[in-house]
Scaffold this active site. Structure first.
Site, PDB file in Angstrom:
ATOM      1  N   SER A 292      26.482  23.606  53.854  1.00 39.63           N
ATOM      2  CA  SER A 292      26.759  23.955  52.460  1.00 39.63           C
ATOM      3  C   SER A 292      26.626  22.762  51.520  1.00 39.63           C
ATOM      4  O   SER A 292      26.385  22.940  50.317  1.00 39.63           O
ATOM      5  CB  SER A 292      28.159  24.565  52.341  1.00 39.63           C
ATOM      6  OG  SER A 292      29.141  23.698  52.892  1.00 39.63           O
TER       7      SER A 292
ATOM      8  N   ASP B 255      39.685  20.900  47.966  1.00 40.99           N
ATOM      9  CA  ASP B 255      38.434  20.681  48.699  1.00 40.99           C
ATOM     10  C   ASP B 255      37.872  19.328  48.279  1.00 40.99           C
ATOM     11  O   ASP B 255      37.319  19.176  47.185  1.00 40.99           O
ATOM     12  CB  ASP B 255      37.451  21.803  48.374  1.00 40.99           C
ATOM     13  CG  ASP B 255      36.112  21.658  49.101  1.00 40.99           C
ATOM     14  OD1 ASP B 255      35.858  20.587  49.679  1.00 40.99           O
ATOM     15  OD2 ASP B 255      35.318  22.620  49.065  1.00 40.99           O
TER      16      ASP B 255
ATOM     17  N   HIS C 210      33.157  19.252  49.212  1.00 40.71           N
ATOM     18  CA  HIS C 210      32.069  19.745  48.370  1.00 40.71           C
ATOM     19  C   HIS C 210      32.132  19.116  46.972  1.00 40.71           C
ATOM     20  O   HIS C 210      33.159  18.580  46.573  1.00 40.71           O
ATOM     21  CB  HIS C 210      32.135  21.273  48.285  1.00 40.71           C
ATOM     22  CG  HIS C 210      31.924  21.944  49.610  1.00 40.71           C
ATOM     23  ND1 HIS C 210      32.965  22.365  50.417  1.00 40.71           N
ATOM     24  CD2 HIS C 210      30.786  22.247  50.277  1.00 40.71           C
ATOM     25  CE1 HIS C 210      32.489  22.898  51.522  1.00 40.71           C
ATOM     26  NE2 HIS C 210      31.171  22.839  51.469  1.00 40.71           N
TER      27      HIS C 210
END
Length: 418
Positions: free
Chosen positions: A149, A389, A392
């Site tokens: 990702s 997070d 990312h």
């Protein structure tokens, strides 16, 4: 009639005609200017949107000296400079192709500082990103980002960097799991993403329904992935964070039924050997270009840059100043990548974005992203220690700098890659 009278009449007639002639010249000149302007505009439109005639790459790309990174320039060493005049290179609202995982502003992030930093190498400059020039380099070509990702974020960044100059109806995004394909119709080109978090095959290869905790990797199996990579003109690989869940990983090598626990670094090395064998058997170095992105760093523990603290990347608004290397970036893995590329029989360009990204503790999605495909709840956002997070990245943001560097290398190698 005397000659003198006759001459006087002729002079008066000439004088009376002079304004008419002058006006005619002015009108013809204006018409010429309009026609030239239309011709120039038509040329620009044709350059943007017309298919090439009589050549594989259409019109030649003019690569000026300022467009090339100097031979002695290390673009991976430098500093982040505040630049709210030129950055961001696009706005979140202007790019409809971003997924919810990266749209931090839309998801409620109150500050926007993370968008306004420009990466400045020491003693040299990156060329200014020119979307039209890149699209000409991509004419009749495919560019594919392969990885997890984080690599999908780089793919989305690249799409956002170029899509604004393409009119509606001439661009489209297709989701064909495990791929996303952004098509640029008038350039007969595509920018693509392929989900392969371990590069080799694994039980996590489904694009959306993949296991996170029970990971099992087939260290010598790559053919199912590789058939989608064959013939791609520009391949950009990345694989790191999925390996770092635990020090050991379940894997097979040889017999698909013989599952054993491998040390992650051993498994990673075997994976790169399998990948290298595929490259050497399938890549034509005269027509294809291969890049490998180094690890994207994490900022999970604030005590690493702020001694005595016990937080993470949440509420961080400024880059780290000065030397910094977090424990989330594994030096042993970095050496394995370096060693694997050294013995390859074809050239693979390592884009070492780890150090420059290490400084950007401020640019992660934090609590303004997704978990398991859903935006965080109000209760989860109130608990950033457990739910932030710090892996990312927000877009626009750090992955744009990665693509600026990729663009610089494509320009650098363009004469040998057309």
């Amino acid at each position: 009639m005397s000659m003198q009278v006759f001459k006087s009449l002729i002079d008066r007639r000439i004088q009376s005609l002079f304004p008419i002639v002058l006006y005619s010249i002015l009108i013809l000149g204006s018409a010429r200017l309009v026609l030239d302007s239309l011709k120039i505009n038509h040329s620009c439109v044709s350059r943007l949107y017309s298919r090439p005639h009589g050549g594989r790459n259409g019109l030649p790309i003019v690569v000026l000296p300022k467009d090339r990174i100097e031979e002695d320039c290390n673009v991976f060493e430098g500093t982040w400079l505040w630049d709210n005049m030129s950055y961001p290179l696009y706005e979140e609202e202007s790019c409809p192709y971003l997924v919810k995982q990266t749209t931090c502003k839309k998801n409620g992030r109150p500050d926007s500082f993370y968008k306004n930093w420009r990466w400045q190498p020491n003693g040299c400059n990156l060329p200014s990103f020119d979307a039209l020039k890149l699209l000409h380099m991509l004419r009749d070509k495919r560019m594919m980002f392969i990885g997890d990702s984080l690599q999908r974020g780089q793919f989305e960044s690249m799409v956002c960097l170029v899509q604004s100059i393409i009119p509606e109806g001439k661009k489209s995004l297709h989701r064909i799991p495990p791929m996303k394909i952004f098509k640029l119709e008038e350039f007969n080109a595509s920018i693509e993403y392929y989900w392969a978090p371990f590069i080799v095959e694994s039980i996590s290869d489904h694009a959306t329904n993949h296991t996170v905790h029970k990971r099992m990797v087939r260290l010598d199996s790559i053919a199912n992935h590789g058939k989608h990579w064959q013939g791609v003109d520009i391949l950009v690989f990345e694989s790191y964070v999925w390996w770092m869940h635990k020090p050991l990983i379940n894997a097979t090598y040889g017999s698909p039924d013989d599952v054993k626990e491998y040390n992650v670094t051993t498994a990673y090395k075997l994976t790169l050997e399998t990948w290298a064998n595929w490259l050497e058997s399938n890549i034509n170095p005269l027509t294809q270009k291969v890049f490998f992105m180094s690890m994207s760093p994490t900022h999970l523990w604030s005590w690493e840059w702020k001694p005595g603290s016990n937080e993470n990347c949440f509420k961080e608004s400024y880059p780290i100043q000065g030397p910094y290397w977090g424990t989330g970036s594994n030096l042993e893995i970095m050496k394995i990548i370096h060693d694997a590329l050294q013995v390859l029989k074809i050239d693979v360009t390592l884009l070492n974005i780890t150090q420059l990204s290490e400084y950007r503790k401020d640019a992660h999605t934090s609590v303004y992203g997704e978990r398991k495909g859903k935006l965080l709840t109000k209760e989860q956002r109130a608990n950033p220690k457990d739910f932030a997070d710090c892996i990312h990245w927000c877009l626009p943001g750090v992955p744009d700098a990665w693509n600026e560097i990729l663009y610089a290398y494509l320009l650098k190698n363009y004469e040998n890659f057309s």
